[in-house]
Design a protein around this motif. Structure first.
Motif, PDB file in Angstrom:
ATOM      1  N   LEU A 142      -4.528   6.376   9.438  1.00 50.10           N
ATOM      2  CA  LEU A 142      -3.319   6.381   8.594  1.00 50.10           C
ATOM      3  C   LEU A 142      -2.147   5.717   9.315  1.00 50.10           C
ATOM      4  O   LEU A 142      -1.878   5.998  10.486  1.00 50.10           O
ATOM      5  CB  LEU A 142      -2.963   7.815   8.219  1.00 50.10           C
ATOM      6  CG  LEU A 142      -1.785   8.038   7.277  1.00 50.10           C
ATOM      7  CD1 LEU A 142      -2.052   9.248   6.389  1.00 50.10           C
ATOM      8  CD2 LEU A 142      -0.485   8.269   8.043  1.00 50.10           C
ATOM      9  N   THR A 180      -0.715  15.755   8.239  1.00 45.28           N
ATOM     10  CA  THR A 180       0.186  14.681   8.682  1.00 45.28           C
ATOM     11  C   THR A 180       1.534  15.247   9.101  1.00 45.28           C
ATOM     12  O   THR A 180       2.107  14.843  10.122  1.00 45.28           O
ATOM     13  CB  THR A 180       0.358  13.643   7.562  1.00 45.28           C
ATOM     14  OG1 THR A 180      -0.913  13.102   7.212  1.00 45.28           O
ATOM     15  CG2 THR A 180       1.276  12.512   7.996  1.00 45.28           C
ATOM     16  N   PHE A 199      -1.392  10.927  -1.255  1.00 47.94           N
ATOM     17  CA  PHE A 199      -2.529  11.142  -0.367  1.00 47.94           C
ATOM     18  C   PHE A 199      -3.772  11.561  -1.151  1.00 47.94           C
ATOM     19  O   PHE A 199      -3.681  12.286  -2.149  1.00 47.94           O
ATOM     20  CB  PHE A 199      -2.212  12.264   0.628  1.00 47.94           C
ATOM     21  CG  PHE A 199      -1.394  11.854   1.820  1.00 47.94           C
ATOM     22  CD1 PHE A 199      -1.950  11.855   3.092  1.00 47.94           C
ATOM     23  CD2 PHE A 199      -0.066  11.486   1.686  1.00 47.94           C
ATOM     24  CE1 PHE A 199      -1.200  11.495   4.201  1.00 47.94           C
ATOM     25  CE2 PHE A 199       0.694  11.130   2.778  1.00 47.94           C
ATOM     26  CZ  PHE A 199       0.122  11.129   4.044  1.00 47.94           C
ATOM     27  N   ARG A 235      -6.237   9.693   3.319  1.00 49.42           N
ATOM     28  CA  ARG A 235      -5.677   8.344   3.297  1.00 49.42           C
ATOM     29  C   ARG A 235      -4.528   8.268   2.304  1.00 49.42           C
ATOM     30  O   ARG A 235      -4.457   9.044   1.353  1.00 49.42           O
ATOM     31  CB  ARG A 235      -6.748   7.324   2.896  1.00 49.42           C
ATOM     32  CG  ARG A 235      -7.872   7.169   3.895  1.00 49.42           C
ATOM     33  CD  ARG A 235      -8.817   6.053   3.491  1.00 49.42           C
ATOM     34  NE  ARG A 235      -9.856   5.808   4.489  1.00 49.42           N
ATOM     35  CZ  ARG A 235     -10.728   4.819   4.425  1.00 49.42           C
ATOM     36  NH1 ARG A 235     -10.692   3.974   3.398  1.00 49.42           N
ATOM     37  NH2 ARG A 235     -11.635   4.665   5.365  1.00 49.42           N
TER      38      ARG A 235
END
Length: 338
Positions: free
Chosen positions: A24, A47, A209, A213
């Motif tokens: 990412l 993330t 998302f 990804r």
């Protein structure tokens, strides 16, 4: 040109054999309200935790203001986090909750209480400074959590679905207040949510998302009007997949296309504009949603289409035959998911 506040470069995070984040890369600009949107398990919270330093990437680089912080601990990063459950201290009053981080950093008592009072005034809770946390409503607790994070003056504020426990009306109110607060302070906000309406209302840009990804990144209007693929088109708003035969008959070849419900005109008469796509279907359901009616129309081949009509206008009954029409220019060309 606005500089980047956060940069992730080719970041991967594995938990055993499970790939939570898959190569990412993204950049968040300084002073931006940036949302990470996606279903549960899509990688958005992982993330956020990587940016905060609560997780370390398996590979890749995380930078804040151009500085590589990949190996740095959370307390060595100029970020702060508001968690989903707020994580407030029930044995402390509101003022002490807000001042706690300053106390840990060794700020003198008079200064930390002055700063805590100023932050509570900003979130309109200074009158509740002596209250215990259990005496506050859910929305007030959320503001205390915000004040506690912001009083440390972080360059980046990370928010992990902080509105999810609130009822709908309060949630909508807090969306407006959060956006106003972010603009007033000029701090970079990174907001995690699974609610596409919430992301659309609050964000300068959104990263959608799925499966670790980013499927698409852009402004709310870019993502809604020009979804990059099937997943984004289906996850953000309501989308009708156009039967391939209709696309082919209209001279669009074998591509895959979608159309938003509000782009479709319809009538109980067969008289419709021929400038675009024309088809017929049978009404199977009509639901009143307050501001609009949502009508489900079954096309040939048992394909369900959603169309909308504003509240106050006449609507068809189940069983009625409708003529549907839309312009070719409003159709969305779809690619496969990433």
């Amino acid at each position: 040109m606005v500089a980047d506040s956060i940069t992730l470069t080719d970041v991967t995070k594995r938990f055993g054999s499970f790939v939570a984040i898959d190569h990412l890369s993204l950049s968040v600009r300084q002073g931006e309200f940036f949302s990470m949107l996606g279903p549960s398990g899509s990688g958005k919270t992982t993330t956020l935790r990587l940016i905060a330093g609560f997780e370390k990437p398996t590979s890749g680089v995380i930078a804040l203001d151009g500085e590589d912080v990949t190996a740095k601990a959370p307390f060595d990063r100029d970020v702060n986090t508001v968690f989903q459950d707020y994580a407030l201290f029930p044995h402390m009053n509101v003022l002490d909750n807000v001042a706690y981080g300053l106390k840990v950093r060794g700020v003198a008592k008079e200064e930390r209480y002055d700063r805590a009072h100023a932050m509570l005034e900003l979130v309109q809770l200074d009158s509740k400074a002596d209250y215990r946390i259990r005496q506050l409503s859910g929305g007030q607790q959320q503001r205390v959590a915000l004040a506690r994070a912001l009083v440390l003056k972080p360059k980046v504020l990370l928010l992990d679905e902080p509105l999810s426990a609130l009822d709908m009306k309060l949630r909508q109110q807090m969306q407006v207040e959060l956006k106003h607060l972010q603009r007033e302070l000029g701090i970079t906000f990174v907001f995690v949510t699974h609610d596409q309406q919430e992301a659309m209302v609050m964000s300068d840009r959104i990263a959608v998302f799925n499966k670790g990804r980013i499927q698409q990144m852009g402004t709310p209007s870019e993502i809604y009007d020009h979804p990059a693929n099937d997943f984004v088109a289906g996850f953000v708003g309501t989308t009708n997949l156009v039967p391939q035969q209709l696309s082919y008959d209209a001279g669009l070849g074998d591509g895959r296309y979608a159309i938003r419900p509000e782009r479709i005109t319809f009538s109980v008469s067969s008289e419709q504009s021929a400038d675009g796509i024309l088809t017929k279907g049978t009404v199977s359901d009509c639901t009143y949603l307050g501001t609009e009616y949502r009508i489900i129309v079954t096309l040939p081949g048992n394909v369900a289409f959603t169309v909308v009509r504003p509240a106050g206008e006449s609507v068809p009954d189940p069983g009625d035959t409708l003529a549907l029409a839309w312009n070719k220019s409003d159709m969305i060309a779809l690619d496969g998911d990433k």
